[in-house]
Write an enzyme that holds these catalytic residues in place. Structure first.
Site, PDB file in Angstrom:
ATOM      1  N   ASP A  90      -2.758 -37.642  32.555  1.00  0.00           N
ATOM      2  CA  ASP A  90      -3.691 -37.688  33.640  1.00  0.00           C
ATOM      3  C   ASP A  90      -2.922 -38.770  34.649  1.00  0.00           C
ATOM      4  OD1 ASP A  90      -5.966 -36.836  35.354  1.00  0.00           O
ATOM      5  OD2 ASP A  90      -6.378 -38.915  35.133  1.00  0.00           O
ATOM      6  N   GLU A  96      -3.695 -40.873  38.609  1.00  0.00           N
ATOM      7  CA  GLU A  96      -4.361 -41.248  39.905  1.00  0.00           C
ATOM      8  C   GLU A  96      -3.123 -41.704  40.995  1.00  0.00           C
ATOM      9  OE1 GLU A  96      -7.595 -41.039  40.007  1.00  0.00           O
ATOM     10  OE2 GLU A  96      -8.041 -40.713  38.173  1.00  0.00           O
ATOM     11  N   ASP A 113     -10.531 -41.825  50.784  1.00  0.00           N
ATOM     12  CA  ASP A 113     -11.126 -41.102  50.145  1.00  0.00           C
ATOM     13  C   ASP A 113     -10.806 -40.933  48.860  1.00  0.00           C
ATOM     14  OD1 ASP A 113     -12.807 -40.185  52.122  1.00  0.00           O
ATOM     15  OD2 ASP A 113     -11.726 -38.476  52.502  1.00  0.00           O
ATOM     16  N   HIS A 169     -11.066 -43.488  42.812  1.00  0.00           N
ATOM     17  CA  HIS A 169     -10.235 -44.392  41.641  1.00  0.00           C
ATOM     18  C   HIS A 169     -10.691 -45.808  41.691  1.00  0.00           C
ATOM     19  CE1 HIS A 169      -7.223 -45.475  44.397  1.00  0.00           C
ATOM     20  NE2 HIS A 169      -6.824 -44.410  44.464  1.00  0.00           N
ATOM     21  N   HIS A 177     -12.906 -42.397  38.329  1.00  0.00           N
ATOM     22  CA  HIS A 177     -11.701 -41.949  37.752  1.00  0.00           C
ATOM     23  C   HIS A 177     -10.810 -42.813  37.278  1.00  0.00           C
ATOM     24  CE1 HIS A 177     -12.086 -37.649  39.473  1.00  0.00           C
ATOM     25  NE2 HIS A 177     -13.241 -38.146  39.682  1.00  0.00           N
ATOM     26  N   ASP A 224      -9.861 -40.622  31.644  1.00  0.00           N
ATOM     27  CA  ASP A 224      -9.963 -39.217  31.562  1.00  0.00           C
ATOM     28  C   ASP A 224      -8.847 -38.347  30.862  1.00  0.00           C
ATOM     29  OD1 ASP A 224     -11.634 -39.880  33.897  1.00  0.00           O
ATOM     30  OD2 ASP A 224     -10.164 -39.134  35.334  1.00  0.00           O
TER      31      ASP A 224
END
Length: 242
Positions: A8, A10, A53, A58, A153, A158
């Site tokens: 995963d 970010e 946003d 995160h 997140h 994750d």
């Protein structure tokens, strides 16, 4: 034995081509569908601020990332770790597009040149649960995976959650084989039991179960706007009854 890496990322925003960059990579290794603990985790300095946003998602500030390495500093370590593995990602198109852009910027080939394959759990979930919400949180709730620690997140958390989700999504795909593990004491032996040699009883559905099954078929038919295969091939077929 094929290694599986659940991955995963970010990012600073939603568009790799628009200049957004990776700020975190989390990887979890599976061997024989079991967590090995051989994980990888990087925070990266993207050289730019996150969109407002994205920061809400995160929570990783530019100040925190200022002294972290650039992607090029960890690329060799990451690619060696991913080499020839099956990579498992939720919404793979997004993460792969960002990894490919980072590799392109340092003059390296695309991710597909290094890994064995890429599996998208979002595509799997959409096929298994048509018409349902299939975000990571939704799948955790549906499959009984504890995500109570996920307030923001985070790539490594994750990836760990997705590993559990993937194992639940694919449970039952390894034929009727069961691992019996007596315990963790030294000298214990893992026994493989092949259930295919057993004469398993057939338990027919009762009227209530058959009606519930037909109701599920109707819901799937409705969610696909009447395009389900069983209606197309056998429009006059009677409701399922055992």
């Amino acid at each position: 034995m094929t290694r599986q890496i659940v991955l995963d990322t970010e990012t600073t925003g939603l568009s790799a081509e628009g200049g957004d960059r990776i700020i975190e990579i989390g990887c979890v290794e599976l061997l024989a569908r079991k967590l090995t603990g051989n994980n990888k985790h990087f925070y990266l300095n993207p050289g730019r601020d996150s969109h407002e946003d994205a920061l809400k998602v995160h929570g990783i500030s530019s100040e925190f990332l200022r002294d972290k390495p650039r992607f090029e500093a960890v690329a060799d370590e990451l690619l060696e770790y991913l080499q020839d593995a099956e990579i498992i990602i939720h919404n793979a198109q997004f993460d792969v597009s960002f990894l490919n852009k980072e590799l392109e910027l340092i003059g390296r080939p695309a991710l597909g040149q290094f890994v064995g394959s890429v599996t998208d759990t979002l595509a799997m979930a959409k096929e298994m649960f048509p018409g349902k919400r299939n975000s990571l949180n939704a799948l955790c709730d549906r499959l009984g995976v504890d995500n109570s620690t996920r307030t923001l997140h985070g790539a490594l958390l994750d990836a760990e959650l997705l590993a559990d989700v993937y194992i639940n999504l694919t449970r039952g795909q390894d034929a009727l084989l069961m691992d019996l593990e007596p315990g963790d004491n030294p000298g214990t032996v893992t026994t493989r039991m092949d259930l295919r040699g057993f004469d398993l009883p057939v338990l027919p559905a009762n009227e209530q179960e058959a009606a519930a099954h037909e109701d599920v078929l109707k819901q799937l038919d409705k969610s696909s706007d009447g395009k389900t295969v069983w209606r197309t091939l056998a429009p006059a077929a009677a409701p399922f009854m055992a």
